[in-house]
Design an enzyme around this catalytic site. Structure first.
Site, PDB file in Angstrom:
ATOM      1  CG  ASP A   1      18.831  61.860  24.469  1.00  0.00           C
ATOM      2  OD1 ASP A   1      18.354  61.505  23.389  1.00  0.00           O
ATOM      3  OD2 ASP A   1      19.085  63.051  24.735  1.00  0.00           O
ATOM      4  CG  ASP A   2      22.071  60.424  22.145  1.00  0.00           C
ATOM      5  OD1 ASP A   2      21.887  59.837  21.069  1.00  0.00           O
ATOM      6  OD2 ASP A   2      21.480  61.470  22.464  1.00  0.00           O
TER       7      ASP A   2
ATOM      8  CG  HIS B   1      14.270  60.264  24.312  1.00  0.00           C
ATOM      9  ND1 HIS B   1      13.948  61.559  24.653  1.00  0.00           N
ATOM     10  CD2 HIS B   1      15.260  60.353  23.379  1.00  0.00           C
ATOM     11  CE1 HIS B   1      14.717  62.392  23.956  1.00  0.00           C
ATOM     12  NE2 HIS B   1      15.527  61.685  23.189  1.00  0.00           N
TER      13      HIS B   1
ATOM     14  CG  HIS C   1      18.634  59.495  19.686  1.00  0.00           C
ATOM     15  ND1 HIS C   1      17.933  60.134  18.686  1.00  0.00           N
ATOM     16  CD2 HIS C   1      18.313  60.144  20.832  1.00  0.00           C
ATOM     17  CE1 HIS C   1      17.238  61.127  19.199  1.00  0.00           C
ATOM     18  NE2 HIS C   1      17.443  61.163  20.505  1.00  0.00           N
TER      19      HIS C   1
ATOM     20  CG  HIS D   1      14.249  65.278  20.244  1.00  0.00           C
ATOM     21  ND1 HIS D   1      13.839  64.115  19.682  1.00  0.00           N
ATOM     22  CD2 HIS D   1      15.366  64.983  20.974  1.00  0.00           C
ATOM     23  CE1 HIS D   1      14.674  63.139  20.045  1.00  0.00           C
ATOM     24  NE2 HIS D   1      15.607  63.634  20.826  1.00  0.00           N
TER      25      HIS D   1
ATOM     26  CD  GLU E   1      17.837  68.048  23.736  1.00  0.00           C
ATOM     27  OE1 GLU E   1      17.508  68.066  22.537  1.00  0.00           O
ATOM     28  OE2 GLU E   1      18.729  67.286  24.185  1.00  0.00           O
TER      29      GLU E   1
HETATM   30  N1  ADE Z   1      19.933  63.304  18.394  1.00  0.00           N
HETATM   31  C1  ADE Z   1      20.457  62.437  19.247  1.00  0.00           C
HETATM   32  N2  ADE Z   1      20.304  62.880  20.505  1.00  0.00           N
HETATM   33  C2  ADE Z   1      19.639  64.046  20.437  1.00  0.00           C
HETATM   34  C3  ADE Z   1      19.173  64.980  21.393  1.00  0.00           C
HETATM   35  N3  ADE Z   1      19.346  64.825  22.707  1.00  0.00           N
HETATM   36  N4  ADE Z   1      18.545  66.088  20.953  1.00  0.00           N
HETATM   37  C4  ADE Z   1      18.350  66.285  19.645  1.00  0.00           C
HETATM   38  N5  ADE Z   1      18.780  65.432  18.711  1.00  0.00           N
HETATM   39  C5  ADE Z   1      19.405  64.325  19.099  1.00  0.00           C
HETATM   40 ZN    ZN Z   2      16.960  62.492  21.985  1.00  0.00          ZN
END
Ligand code: ADE
Ligand code: ZN
Length: 338
Positions: free
Chosen positions: A278-279, A17, A19, A197, A200
């Site tokens: 994630d990011d 996971h 991005h 997703h 969350e």
């Molecule tokens: N796009 C990038 N990170 C995300 C996240 N945590 N939740 C939803 N969309 C995303």
């Molecule tokens: Zn994500």
């Protein structure tokens, strides 16, 4: 007998996971803005970092979409992906399944082909240079329409050899999985794997919809599935992988403190949970930092760390044989360290 932090660092890992646009570090954001003659809303790297204060998912998404606007050329997408893969090499991540958001680029007039070609070139180079294997997941932005997602799937058809799966990301609340049922059905008919997703910020019902209506192979996040006993039982019996992102959850206030993360209940219920970043450039850490933070907050044991690392491979889209080989490598490494 090694410290648990050494175990986390040295075990071969998979990341499921991630991005790629969320791995854009502020320094690179500045460099690319300069290279492309663009002006950023921020005057310094520090100013960018200070802006990364979020109270909910949407606060982050607004900054994330603005940040990715510096990505213009194929070389930009290559450089972005290559920087992330260097991190993978440093952190002993041997398999990655990365997501990208084509609509975040095509909406700005950047061709689908520009993004996917740059990303793919870096993935191929990492395979050749470091034997890092990869899958590519094309995400649909759920705040846009299903018709828009269909347009994106049309554009993807010329590049299906490079795409392994489709996903669903962006603003969750108010954009249930049901909105994308038809486009996911078409993606499945093209032989693509499916992720979304769910849970969350959205309710357990969104996780159920992702499973029943979209027919996803795994769930990104899934935290709020823990509010439903029937869903827990189902995730356990079907061994649906959940791709958890601890530092993301903390930064986006999905949990108030990592010590209150649902991971322990998930492990107690034998769910197939994995740890991911994630990011990473927005949330303060790559996969190792996520493992270290969650281990310290929850006092996870070495055997729980090994289980989580193995789950990363079990939940992947690798073949059974490949998974078996990676699990053996994890065991060998763990046995030499524990
Ligand atoms: N796009 C990038 N990170 C995300 C996240 N945590 N939740 C939803 N969309 C995303
Ligand atoms: Zn994500």
């Amino acid at each position: 007998m090694q410290a648990i932090s050494e175990l986390i660092k040295q075990l071969p890992k998979a990341e499921l996971h991630l991005h790629i646009e969320g791995s854009l570090e502020p320094e690179m954001m500045f460099d690319l803005a300069q290279r492309n003659g663009l002006e950023l809303a921020y005057k310094s790297v520090n100013e960018i970092k200070n802006a990364y204060q979020f109270t909910q998912l949407q606060d982050f998404l607004d900054i994330y979409y603005a940040g990715m606007s510096v990505l213009i050329t194929e070389q930009d997408f290559f450089d972005l992906t290559w920087a992330y893969l260097n991190k993978c090499h440093e952190q002993n991540v041997q398999h990655v399944e990365i997501m990208f958001d084509p609509q975040g680029h095509t909406e700005r007039g950047i061709a689908f082909k520009t993004a996917i070609t740059g990303i793919n070139r870096a993935l191929q180079q990492a395979k050749t240079k470091w034997n890092i294997s990869s899958k590519l997941i094309m995400c649909f932005l759920r705040h846009l329409s299903q018709q828009d997602a269909f347009k994106t799937l049309e554009q993807a058809k010329a590049h299906l050899d490079l795409i392994d799966a489709v996903g669903l990301d962006s603003s969750e609340l108010g954009h249930p999985p049901s909105k994308f049922q038809a486009v996911f059905a078409e993606a499945k008919s093209l032989g693509l794997k499916l992720v979304a997703h769910a849970g969350e910020e959205g309710p357990p019902d969104y996780v159920e919809q992702a499973l029943d209506l979209l027919k996803v192979d795994r769930i990104d996040h899934g935290n709020r599935a823990m509010e439903s006993k029937t869903l827990i039982a189902r995730l356990k019996s079907e061994q649906i992988a959940l791709t958890l992102c601890p530092l993301s959850n903390l930064k986006l206030c999905v949990v108030d403190d990592l010590s209150n993360h649902p991971l322990p209940q998930m492990l107690e219920n034998d769910l197939l949970v994995t740890i991911n970043s994630d990011d990473p450039s927005y949330f303060g850490g790559y996969i190792i930092e996520n493992f270290l933070a969650i281990q310290q907050s929850l006092d996870l044991t070495k055997s729980q760390i090994v289980e989580l690392v193995k789950n990363g491979f079990k939940g992947s889209f690798l073949t059974e044989k490949e998974i078996e080989q990676f699990i053996k490598q994890v065991d060998t490494c763990a046995n030499s360290l524990i």
